[in-house]
Each structure stands twice: as C-alpha cells, then as structure tokens.
Scaffold this active site. Sequence first.
Site, PDB file in Angstrom:
ATOM      1  N   LYS A  18       0.828  -1.212   0.000  1.00 56.12           N
ATOM      2  CA  LYS A  18       0.000   0.000   0.000  1.00 56.12           C
ATOM      3  C   LYS A  18       0.861   1.260   0.000  1.00 56.12           C
ATOM      4  O   LYS A  18       0.687   2.144  -0.827  1.00 56.12           O
ATOM      5  CB  LYS A  18      -0.924   0.011   1.230  1.00 56.12           C
ATOM      6  CG  LYS A  18      -1.875  -1.181   1.302  1.00 56.12           C
ATOM      7  CD  LYS A  18      -2.789  -1.109   2.522  1.00 56.12           C
ATOM      8  CE  LYS A  18      -2.082  -1.279   3.864  1.00 56.12           C
ATOM      9  NZ  LYS A  18      -1.469  -2.606   4.077  1.00 56.12           N
ATOM     10  N   ARG A  94     -10.294  -0.125   8.873  1.00 56.26           N
ATOM     11  CA  ARG A  94      -9.687  -1.411   9.162  1.00 56.26           C
ATOM     12  C   ARG A  94     -10.607  -2.308   9.961  1.00 56.26           C
ATOM     13  O   ARG A  94     -10.204  -3.377  10.396  1.00 56.26           O
ATOM     14  CB  ARG A  94      -8.435  -1.161   9.989  1.00 56.26           C
ATOM     15  CG  ARG A  94      -7.157  -1.467   9.257  1.00 56.26           C
ATOM     16  CD  ARG A  94      -6.075  -1.285  10.294  1.00 56.26           C
ATOM     17  NE  ARG A  94      -4.834  -1.830   9.874  1.00 56.26           N
ATOM     18  CZ  ARG A  94      -3.932  -1.174   9.177  1.00 56.26           C
ATOM     19  NH1 ARG A  94      -4.153   0.042   8.768  1.00 56.26           N
ATOM     20  NH2 ARG A  94      -2.789  -1.746   8.887  1.00 56.26           N
ATOM     21  N   ARG A 129      11.812  -5.374   5.196  1.00 54.07           N
ATOM     22  CA  ARG A 129      11.473  -3.942   5.040  1.00 54.07           C
ATOM     23  C   ARG A 129      12.348  -3.043   5.916  1.00 54.07           C
ATOM     24  O   ARG A 129      12.658  -3.364   7.062  1.00 54.07           O
ATOM     25  CB  ARG A 129      10.010  -3.706   5.405  1.00 54.07           C
ATOM     26  CG  ARG A 129       9.692  -2.210   5.539  1.00 54.07           C
ATOM     27  CD  ARG A 129       8.254  -1.886   5.529  1.00 54.07           C
ATOM     28  NE  ARG A 129       7.482  -2.699   6.441  1.00 54.07           N
ATOM     29  CZ  ARG A 129       6.165  -2.804   6.385  1.00 54.07           C
ATOM     30  NH1 ARG A 129       5.481  -2.148   5.480  1.00 54.07           N
ATOM     31  NH2 ARG A 129       5.536  -3.562   7.246  1.00 54.07           N
ATOM     32  N   ARG A 158      10.814  -1.414  11.552  1.00 49.28           N
ATOM     33  CA  ARG A 158       9.607  -1.179  12.336  1.00 49.28           C
ATOM     34  C   ARG A 158       9.503  -2.206  13.458  1.00 49.28           C
ATOM     35  O   ARG A 158       9.724  -3.378  13.233  1.00 49.28           O
ATOM     36  CB  ARG A 158       8.373  -1.277  11.437  1.00 49.28           C
ATOM     37  CG  ARG A 158       7.981   0.072  10.868  1.00 49.28           C
ATOM     38  CD  ARG A 158       6.935  -0.024   9.806  1.00 49.28           C
ATOM     39  NE  ARG A 158       5.729  -0.751  10.203  1.00 49.28           N
ATOM     40  CZ  ARG A 158       4.637  -0.787   9.452  1.00 49.28           C
ATOM     41  NH1 ARG A 158       4.604  -0.151   8.293  1.00 49.28           N
ATOM     42  NH2 ARG A 158       3.578  -1.488   9.838  1.00 49.28           N
ATOM     43  N   ARG A 169      -0.770  -9.532  12.847  1.00 50.31           N
ATOM     44  CA  ARG A 169      -1.388  -8.458  12.049  1.00 50.31           C
ATOM     45  C   ARG A 169      -2.183  -9.042  10.886  1.00 50.31           C
ATOM     46  O   ARG A 169      -3.257  -8.565  10.556  1.00 50.31           O
ATOM     47  CB  ARG A 169      -0.308  -7.504  11.522  1.00 50.31           C
ATOM     48  CG  ARG A 169       0.245  -6.584  12.607  1.00 50.31           C
ATOM     49  CD  ARG A 169       1.637  -6.062  12.271  1.00 50.31           C
ATOM     50  NE  ARG A 169       1.684  -5.299  11.042  1.00 50.31           N
ATOM     51  CZ  ARG A 169       2.794  -5.079  10.347  1.00 50.31           C
ATOM     52  NH1 ARG A 169       3.954  -5.579  10.757  1.00 50.31           N
ATOM     53  NH2 ARG A 169       2.759  -4.384   9.245  1.00 50.31           N
TER      54      ARG A 169
HETATM   55  P1  AP5 Z   1       4.796  -1.493   1.959  1.00 52.21           P
HETATM   56  O1  AP5 Z   1       4.517  -0.651   0.756  1.00 52.21           O
HETATM   57  O2  AP5 Z   1       5.462  -0.883   3.126  1.00 52.21           O
HETATM   58  O3  AP5 Z   1       3.467  -2.294   2.400  1.00 52.21           O
HETATM   59  P2  AP5 Z   1       2.182  -1.790   3.171  1.00 52.21           P
HETATM   60  O4  AP5 Z   1       0.999  -2.484   2.561  1.00 52.21           O
HETATM   61  O5  AP5 Z   1       2.136  -0.287   3.231  1.00 52.21           O
HETATM   62  O6  AP5 Z   1       2.465  -2.461   4.572  1.00 52.21           O
HETATM   63  P3  AP5 Z   1       2.270  -2.013   6.076  1.00 52.21           P
HETATM   64  O7  AP5 Z   1       2.930  -3.073   6.898  1.00 52.21           O
HETATM   65  O8  AP5 Z   1       2.667  -0.608   6.304  1.00 52.21           O
HETATM   66  O9  AP5 Z   1       0.742  -2.154   6.256  1.00 52.21           O
HETATM   67  P4  AP5 Z   1       0.025  -2.356   7.594  1.00 52.21           P
HETATM   68  O10 AP5 Z   1      -1.373  -2.263   7.100  1.00 52.21           O
HETATM   69  O11 AP5 Z   1       0.370  -3.551   8.348  1.00 52.21           O
HETATM   70  O12 AP5 Z   1       0.592  -1.173   8.518  1.00 52.21           O
HETATM   71  P5  AP5 Z   1       0.164   0.335   8.785  1.00 52.21           P
HETATM   72  O13 AP5 Z   1       1.363   1.156   8.709  1.00 52.21           O
HETATM   73  O14 AP5 Z   1      -1.033   0.724   7.983  1.00 52.21           O
HETATM   74  O15 AP5 Z   1       5.660  -2.758   1.436  1.00 52.21           O
HETATM   75  C1  AP5 Z   1       6.134  -3.738   2.331  1.00 52.21           C
HETATM   76  C2  AP5 Z   1       7.531  -4.228   1.905  1.00 52.21           C
HETATM   77  O16 AP5 Z   1       7.431  -4.900   0.637  1.00 52.21           O
HETATM   78  C3  AP5 Z   1       8.542  -3.090   1.682  1.00 52.21           C
HETATM   79  O17 AP5 Z   1       9.807  -3.504   2.080  1.00 52.21           O
HETATM   80  C4  AP5 Z   1       8.494  -2.853   0.162  1.00 52.21           C
HETATM   81  O18 AP5 Z   1       9.715  -2.351  -0.311  1.00 52.21           O
HETATM   82  C5  AP5 Z   1       8.209  -4.251  -0.374  1.00 52.21           C
HETATM   83  N1  AP5 Z   1       7.377  -4.220  -1.584  1.00 52.21           N
HETATM   84  C6  AP5 Z   1       6.310  -3.386  -1.847  1.00 52.21           C
HETATM   85  N2  AP5 Z   1       5.784  -3.647  -3.059  1.00 52.21           N
HETATM   86  C7  AP5 Z   1       6.509  -4.681  -3.581  1.00 52.21           C
HETATM   87  C8  AP5 Z   1       6.441  -5.417  -4.812  1.00 52.21           C
HETATM   88  N3  AP5 Z   1       5.511  -5.150  -5.761  1.00 52.21           N
HETATM   89  N4  AP5 Z   1       7.332  -6.419  -5.005  1.00 52.21           N
HETATM   90  C9  AP5 Z   1       8.276  -6.721  -4.052  1.00 52.21           C
HETATM   91  N5  AP5 Z   1       8.402  -6.054  -2.879  1.00 52.21           N
HETATM   92  C10 AP5 Z   1       7.526  -5.051  -2.638  1.00 52.21           C
HETATM   93  O19 AP5 Z   1      -0.334   0.212  10.312  1.00 52.21           O
HETATM   94  C11 AP5 Z   1       0.552  -0.067  11.336  1.00 52.21           C
HETATM   95  C12 AP5 Z   1      -0.175  -0.220  12.665  1.00 52.21           C
HETATM   96  O20 AP5 Z   1      -0.844   1.023  12.996  1.00 52.21           O
HETATM   97  C13 AP5 Z   1      -1.294  -1.263  12.723  1.00 52.21           C
HETATM   98  O21 AP5 Z   1      -0.804  -2.546  12.978  1.00 52.21           O
HETATM   99  C14 AP5 Z   1      -2.156  -0.715  13.856  1.00 52.21           C
HETATM  100  O22 AP5 Z   1      -1.594  -1.002  15.108  1.00 52.21           O
HETATM  101  C15 AP5 Z   1      -2.087   0.777  13.628  1.00 52.21           C
HETATM  102  N6  AP5 Z   1      -3.171   1.238  12.740  1.00 52.21           N
HETATM  103  C16 AP5 Z   1      -3.037   1.778  11.493  1.00 52.21           C
HETATM  104  N7  AP5 Z   1      -4.230   2.072  10.972  1.00 52.21           N
HETATM  105  C17 AP5 Z   1      -5.158   1.727  11.900  1.00 52.21           C
HETATM  106  C18 AP5 Z   1      -6.576   1.782  11.950  1.00 52.21           C
HETATM  107  N8  AP5 Z   1      -7.297   2.254  10.914  1.00 52.21           N
HETATM  108  N9  AP5 Z   1      -7.193   1.343  13.058  1.00 52.21           N
HETATM  109  C19 AP5 Z   1      -6.513   0.850  14.107  1.00 52.21           C
HETATM  110  N10 AP5 Z   1      -5.152   0.769  14.128  1.00 52.21           N
HETATM  111  C20 AP5 Z   1      -4.482   1.206  13.033  1.00 52.21           C
END
Ligand code: AP5
Length: 222
Positions: A18, A94, A129, A158, A169
């Site tokens: 994402k 979410r 990552r 992270r 997660r």
């Molecule tokens: P990346 O682009 O970083 O993936 P992402 O989908 O953004 O992953 P996240 O782990 O950030 O998502 P998440 O939903 O778990 O965490 P969030 O920050 O929202 O890519 C991942 C890796 O793969 C990177 O190394 C990248 O280089 C590689 N990659 C990408 N595309 C690729 C491709 N095509 N091919 C190969 N490699 C690739 O949330 C974190 C925490 O915040 C949650 O756990 C929760 O505690 C809290 N939180 C956030 N939002 C809420 C909410 N709405 N409600 C409650 N708690 C929340």
Amino acid sequence: VSSEPLKVMISGAPASGKGTQCELIVQKFGLVHISTGDILRSEVSSGTEIGNKAKEFMNAGRLVPDEIVTAMVTSRLSREDAKERGWLLDGYPRSFSQAQSLEKLKIRPDVYIVLDVPDEILIERCIGRRLDPVTGKIYHLKSFPPESEEIKARLVIRPDDTEEKVKSRLEIYKKNAEAISSSYLNIMNKLNGNRPKEEVFREIESLLLQVRKDTVKTTKSG
Ligand code: AP5
C-alpha cells in the site's frame, strides 16, 4: 471541464504494498496521502498523547482503538487541501465499525483498491522492510535496496515487523477484510499485488484515469 478531485481508498494485508503504491500515486495524481499507520508512527516518535496511547497496540501488532484513529482521520479529511486536491486513504477503515463511521459522515471514495498478495510473500516482505526516517521512503533489503551507503546507515526497522507480529497483524486483517469490503463492493477493484511494483502501478494508474473520466461524466450529466 475540470474534473472533481479523486477520492481513493487503498487496502490490503500488511506489506501488500500500500505505502509503496501510494508514493507512486501521489507523484502522478497529486492526491493528499492520508496513511493512518504513518500518522500514528509520527505521533509515537514525537511522544504526543495520542502516540503514547497508540504505541503499545502498534508494537504488539494489534489495532489501535477506533475512537483514536477515527478522530484523526476525519479531522485530516476535512482539511482544505484534501477537499481541493482529492485524497488517498491508506490503512483506514480497518474494521466494520470504522467503515460505518465514514458512512455515517457520508464520506465515500470513488474507488476501493485491494492489493492481493499470498501470505508467505507478505511475511518475507515485512522481514526485509526498512524505512528511511528522513524521507519516509520504504525500502526492502532484497527487492529495493537503498541508493547509497549514507541512506543505508540511517534505515530503521519497524518494531511490528517481526515474524510473530506480522502473523498476528495478518490474522486481524483477515478477520476484518470481508466486513469492510461489504461496504464498498460496487466500487471494489482487487489487483494482483504480487508483481513488480511498476507493473502493479500501471494497473492502478489506468484504473484511476478511468475513474476520473467517469466522475467528469457523472458531474456533467448530474
Ligand atoms: P509497503 O509498501 O510498506 O506495504 P504496506 O501495505 O504499506 O504495509 P504495512 O505493513 O505498512 O501495512 P500495515 O497495514 O500492516 O501497517 P500500517 O502502517 O497501515 O511494502 C512492504 C515491503 O514490501 C517493503 O519492504 C516494500 O519495499 C516491499 N514491496 C512493496 N511492493 C513490492 C512489490 N511489488 N514487489 C516486491 N516487494 C515489494 O499500520 C501499522 C499499525 O498502525 C497497525 O498494525 C495498527 O496497530 C495501527 N493502525 C493503522 N491504521 C489503523 C486503523 N485504521 N485502526 C486501528 N489501528 C491502526
């Protein structure tokens, strides 16, 4: 005819790409990127009240309580830049109740993108990552290594990217996914996220160009 600003939601499991796609979408379409994960991480690192409350949930790989996140998102969405340039909501809603909160406020996207990636690849992506705390850019030790030694030296891991926490997660994501997408079935586009990031982006780009055309039509006739 000037088009209405785009409203985009992007969803998908942890590490489905994402954040990576959002960087590319923002470059091309100029939308305001609202990532709840990014906002929460910055609250944690600044040691704010929200950050202190959110920290333990995030580090354990659990969801932060709805009321904290919902207030954050609705206040950000109501700012002038988001209304003028359009928005790209990443990581929200979410849970079913978060989706309900947006529906109550009549906040609806034009399109709901879901990135689909197999579990074993998600885990590998999280483990490799790294984040650049200076630019916010997302790297991967194998797929997207940093451009220089200087950047490499400052990259951070992270706290929720250990195998165990990624699994938890992922489980939470799977439990909620269907209930969330039920609110957006008619505008849902599930894409294969297990391809090179440029290829995934090309598909998102043509989708958004199409959606933008359609919104112009609706605005003209309606
Ligand atoms: P990346 O682009 O970083 O993936 P992402 O989908 O953004 O992953 P996240 O782990 O950030 O998502 P998440 O939903 O778990 O965490 P969030 O920050 O929202 O890519 C991942 C890796 O793969 C990177 O190394 C990248 O280089 C590689 N990659 C990408 N595309 C690729 C491709 N095509 N091919 C190969 N490699 C690739 O949330 C974190 C925490 O915040 C949650 O756990 C929760 O505690 C809290 N939180 C956030 N939002 C809420 C909410 N709405 N409600 C409650 N708690 C929340």
